[in-house]
Structure formats: C-alpha cells, structure tokens
Design an enzyme around this catalytic site. Structure first.
Site, PDB file in Angstrom:
ATOM      1  N   CYS A  73      29.174  30.350  32.083  1.00  0.00           N
ATOM      2  CA  CYS A  73      29.645  30.854  30.799  1.00  0.00           C
ATOM      3  C   CYS A  73      28.495  31.631  30.177  1.00  0.00           C
ATOM      4  CB  CYS A  73      30.062  29.694  29.890  1.00  0.00           C
ATOM      5  SG  CYS A  73      30.465  30.243  28.221  1.00  0.00           S
ATOM      6  N   THR A  74      28.834  32.773  29.621  1.00  0.00           N
ATOM      7  CA  THR A  74      27.809  33.694  29.125  1.00  0.00           C
ATOM      8  C   THR A  74      26.895  33.097  28.055  1.00  0.00           C
ATOM      9  OG1 THR A  74      29.521  34.426  27.599  1.00  0.00           O
ATOM     10  CG2 THR A  74      29.138  35.782  29.540  1.00  0.00           C
ATOM     11  N   HIS A  75      27.410  32.112  27.318  1.00  0.00           N
ATOM     12  CA  HIS A  75      26.627  31.562  26.203  1.00  0.00           C
ATOM     13  C   HIS A  75      25.595  30.522  26.634  1.00  0.00           C
ATOM     14  CE1 HIS A  75      29.876  33.415  24.076  1.00  0.00           C
ATOM     15  NE2 HIS A  75      29.453  32.993  22.890  1.00  0.00           N
ATOM     16  N   THR A 100      35.409  33.833  31.617  1.00  0.00           N
ATOM     17  CA  THR A 100      36.826  33.520  31.422  1.00  0.00           C
ATOM     18  C   THR A 100      37.684  34.737  31.774  1.00  0.00           C
ATOM     19  OG1 THR A 100      36.122  32.060  29.638  1.00  0.00           O
ATOM     20  CG2 THR A 100      38.461  32.539  29.775  1.00  0.00           C
ATOM     21  N   CYS A 131      32.217  38.427  30.855  1.00  0.00           N
ATOM     22  CA  CYS A 131      32.827  37.159  30.450  1.00  0.00           C
ATOM     23  C   CYS A 131      33.386  36.423  31.674  1.00  0.00           C
ATOM     24  CB  CYS A 131      33.962  37.486  29.481  1.00  0.00           C
ATOM     25  SG  CYS A 131      34.852  36.065  28.876  1.00  0.00           S
ATOM     26  N   GLU A 136      27.628  30.072  19.099  1.00  0.00           N
ATOM     27  CA  GLU A 136      28.192  31.062  18.157  1.00  0.00           C
ATOM     28  C   GLU A 136      27.805  30.734  16.708  1.00  0.00           C
ATOM     29  OE1 GLU A 136      30.640  33.776  18.458  1.00  0.00           O
ATOM     30  OE2 GLU A 136      30.108  33.805  20.577  1.00  0.00           O
ATOM     31  N   ASP A 159      32.614  41.578  26.948  1.00  0.00           N
ATOM     32  CA  ASP A 159      32.685  40.117  26.789  1.00  0.00           C
ATOM     33  C   ASP A 159      33.629  39.799  25.632  1.00  0.00           C
ATOM     34  OD1 ASP A 159      32.085  37.389  27.253  1.00  0.00           O
ATOM     35  OD2 ASP A 159      30.671  37.397  25.591  1.00  0.00           O
ATOM     36  N   SER A 160      34.109  38.559  25.624  1.00  0.00           N
ATOM     37  CA  SER A 160      34.928  38.112  24.504  1.00  0.00           C
ATOM     38  C   SER A 160      34.126  38.148  23.205  1.00  0.00           C
ATOM     39  CB  SER A 160      35.409  36.686  24.768  1.00  0.00           C
ATOM     40  OG  SER A 160      34.299  35.849  25.012  1.00  0.00           O
ATOM     41  N   TYR A 171      37.724  33.158  24.124  1.00  0.00           N
ATOM     42  CA  TYR A 171      38.804  33.294  25.095  1.00  0.00           C
ATOM     43  C   TYR A 171      39.007  32.000  25.890  1.00  0.00           C
ATOM     44  CZ  TYR A 171      39.092  38.492  24.920  1.00  0.00           C
ATOM     45  OH  TYR A 171      39.291  39.797  24.570  1.00  0.00           O
ATOM     46  N   GLY A 172      37.997  31.127  25.842  1.00  0.00           N
ATOM     47  CA  GLY A 172      37.919  29.981  26.759  1.00  0.00           C
ATOM     48  C   GLY A 172      39.116  29.053  26.764  1.00  0.00           C
TER      49      GLY A 172
HETATM   50  N1  DGL Z   1      32.344  34.669  27.278  1.00  0.00           N
HETATM   51  C1  DGL Z   1      33.032  33.455  27.612  1.00  0.00           C
HETATM   52  C2  DGL Z   1      32.738  33.040  29.044  1.00  0.00           C
HETATM   53  O1  DGL Z   1      31.788  33.477  29.662  1.00  0.00           O
HETATM   54  C3  DGL Z   1      32.657  32.326  26.688  1.00  0.00           C
HETATM   55  C4  DGL Z   1      33.151  32.487  25.292  1.00  0.00           C
HETATM   56  C5  DGL Z   1      34.651  32.388  25.142  1.00  0.00           C
HETATM   57  O2  DGL Z   1      35.235  31.322  25.317  1.00  0.00           O
HETATM   58  O3  DGL Z   1      35.206  33.433  24.811  1.00  0.00           O
HETATM   59  O4  DGL Z   1      33.483  32.262  29.585  1.00  0.00           O
END
Ligand code: DGL
Length: 272
Positions: free
Chosen positions: A190-192, A73, A71, A156, A8-9, A40-41
């Site tokens: 999105c993972t978060h 993204t 991730c 975050e 993941d990012s 990364y978004g």
């Molecule tokens: N892990 C990213 C996703 O699932 C979210 C966090 C990011 O923007 O890096 O899209």
C-alpha cells in the site's frame, strides 16, 4: 510526446513518484491524486474500476502516453480490465502499468524461505492479487496477507507519529506473523505504508525484510523503457512535475509535504 502520468487514490502514490523520479529524473511527470474520493481501499471492484478509468482518461487528455497506477488497490482491481478491455479499443498506442507485478517479481529474488507476508488495504488483500502474481512467478512460495484497515487513516491524518499509532501497527503485524511463523519478507503493498516503516521495524523480529515499493517500481519502469524504446521516445525530457488533485489544492500541498521533501504547487482537476 508527453509526460509520464502517476495516479493514486490520494497522497500515497507520492512515495512511488519519488522513487521513480529519483531513478529517472530526466522525464516530465504529472501526478494525479483522487483525494476527493480517497480512500479506495474499501470500495468495490466496480467503483474502483470506474474511478481509475476516469483518472486514466484524464491523464491521457493531459498528454501522457504512459501511466503508472501507483495505487495498489487500483492496480489490484482496475488494471487488468483497463489493459485488456479499454486500451485495445480506445487507446491502443498508450500504456498503463501497475505496481503489483513489479513488486511480485522483486520479492521472489529477496525472500529466502519464500514465505512472504503482504500488508495492504482490505481491497488489495481480498483481491488476492499479490498471492496470484507471486505464485505465478514462484509456485513454491507461501503467501499470507493481512488487511490493515487503520493504517491509511493514520498517515492521511498525520497521526502516525503519535504513540497511539503503535497499537494499530503492532496489532496488524501480530495478525500477519501469526498466520505463518516462517515469513522472512513482508511487502508493504500500500502506497502509504512506507511512512510507517520505522514503527513497523520496531514490532517485527530482526531478520525479517520489509519491502517498500518505490525503488522496485522505478527499477521495473527503467527496465520497461529500455525494452520499449518506441515508448521512451515518446516521453518528454524536461525534468518537470505537475500535481493535480480532485480535492482542494491547498490541502493537497499541505499534506504532500508528509510524503515529499520539496514544496509543491497543485492544481484542482475534476474527474467525474
Ligand atoms: N493508495 C492506496 C493503495 O495503495 C491506499 C489508499 C486508499 O485506500 O485509497 O492501496
């Protein structure tokens, strides 16, 4: 032989890792978070591809025969090129899988109206990956997406339980629902976002289902491994999990406690 890699990012992929490990606890795992370069978004296709490929190469060098891009993204912007251009030339015996296709498969079984909303980063929404994948599988469906630019930062920075977070959560949900009043299912793409689930539920009408990805990715991986015994036989069975981060391991360990129930150790790794 080697562990399953989960990339993941940043921290969010830990929600995917947790889903996978609770369904498939027998395997060894390596989690890699590119925390130093997250989020990364909002990054371009080229940059997300370059960063994701670096992470994939690193996980291969650590011995992973199979990698899950946790991730969204990275799955939206880098997976296809890695699968179609990189792997055939440089790692034909290894596999990289993403999270969008399994989520798309699951949502079609869950939504009754086939009016589906997607909440994700700006990059994932702009890529239209969810729309394309879901429409391919369920052509009669109507998909609308809403970027939630503040949500990753709220998680975050551990601000998501404060009252101020509700403003941003409500705002993005209203924007999504105003696009299509017939939505009966919302994908947290999105993972978060699973960490915001309780707050999200407070701002949507009852009856709308909200999909967190972890369990669906885990079920899809289990199915993949059943269909591909040649891959499952290459996975080591030690029930371990190692954590690597491109940031400070101490910081990673502190923040990971938001996502995981256990205390973990992490090691630093350079990706570039
Ligand atoms: N892990 C990213 C996703 O699932 C979210 C966090 C990011 O923007 O890096 O899209």
């Amino acid at each position: 032989m080697g562990p399953i890699g989960v990339f993941d990012s940043g921290y969010g992929g830990l929600t995917i890792l947790e889903g996978i490990r609770s369904r498939l606890p027998q395997y060894d795992y390596i989690y890699l978070g590119d925390n130093a370069r997250a989020p990364y978004g909002t990054r371009s296709f080229d940059v997300v591809y370059e960063f994701t490929l670096q992470a994939v190469k690193k996980l291969f060098s650590l011995g992973c025969p199979l990698i899950i891009l946790g991730c969204n993204t990275a799955s939206a912007k880098a997976l296809r090129t890695i699968q179609q251009q990189y792997l055939p030339l440089f790692a034909p015996d290894r596999r990289v899988l993403g999270v969008i296709r399994p989520t798309a498969e699951a949502v079609g079984q869950i939504s009754r109206t086939k009016h589906i909303g997607v909440l994700a980063t700006e990059g994932t929404i702009k890529s239209e990956s969810y729309k394309l994948e879901i429409e391919k599988l369920y052509p009669e469906s109507t998909i609308v997406g809403q970027a939630c630019p503040m949500w990753v930062s709220l998680v975050e920075n551990n601000e998501f339980n404060r009252p101020g977070a509700d403003y941003f959560i409500k705002d993005s949900l209203e924007k999504l629902l105003s696009q299509d009043p017939l939505i009966d299912t919302i994908i947290l793409g999105c993972t978060h976002f699973p960490l915001l689930l309780d707050k999200i539920r407070r701002h949507i009408p009852q009856g709308i289902q909200v999909i967190s990805q972890g369990n669906y990715i885990a079920a899809s991986l289990e199915d993949y491994l059943t269909r591909h015994p040649e891959m499952s036989q290459r996975l080591t069975l030690g029930k371990s999990c190692q954590y690597f981060t491109s940031e400070s391991p101490t910081k990673f360990r502190e923040c990971a406690s938001l996502f995981l129930q256990e205390d973990i150790e992490a090691k630093h790794i350079a990706l570039a």
